[in-house]
Design a protein around this motif. Structure first.
Motif: not given
Length: 161
Positions: A1-4, A22, A27-30, A42-44
């Motif tokens: 899962m990619k998180v913003l 944050y 999980e992968p994050k920005e 591109g973000y879940d």
């Protein structure tokens, strides 16, 4: 899962909450300022943070939500200078939900932030509870930031497969 984690912050309050959220996500994050977000593609999941202005979202927030959140999973976080037990607060927060038309809102977090110096000095907001006293000094405090981290963990746990 990619998180913003994206936020709009005028006084630094919403930025502090964004950084707490944050930091709680493994999980992968920005993390970005809202004005640097061109798409949620591109973000879940997107945690989107905004300050309350004029008892709800301002024009910039409404435009961002209208443009970006349809068919996306989002968690809103909102800072305000109102006491958290204010009877009117939930109605004002509902305006953010209403502005996120078509979004899958998986959670909403709010907390008090410190009023800016100008607002504290002139108290131009015509609300009795603000004229009486300013309870926003030092907010968001450590307890509120910990609540923000707990909110992030709760949302992430809810969305794990």
């Amino acid at each position: 899962m990619k998180v913003l984690v994206a936020y709009m912050s005028y006084t630094g309050n919403t930025k502090k909450v964004a950084e707490a959220i944050y930091g709680a996500i493994s999980e992968p994050k920005e993390i970005k300022r809202v004005e640097d977000v061109t798409s949620l593609e591109g973000y879940d999941l997107a945690f989107l943070g905004f300050p309350m202005r004029a008892l709800g979202p301002d024009r910039k927030v409404k435009t961002f939500l209208k443009t970006h959140v349809k068919d996306r999973s989002i968690a809103l976080f909102i800072t305000h200078m109102a006491p958290e037990d204010s009877s009117s607060l939930q109605g004002w927060i509902q305006k953010f939900r209403d502005a996120a038309v078509g979004a899958n809102i998986v959670g909403v977090f709010d907390c008090q932030g410190q009023a800016s110096g100008l607002i504290r000095m002139i108290m131009i907001i015509p609300l009795a509870f603000m004229r009486k006293h300013d309870t926003s000094q030092g907010q968001p405090d450590a307890a509120r930031l910990e609540r923000a981290r707990a909110f992030a963990n709760e949302i992430m746990n809810k969305l794990k497969p």
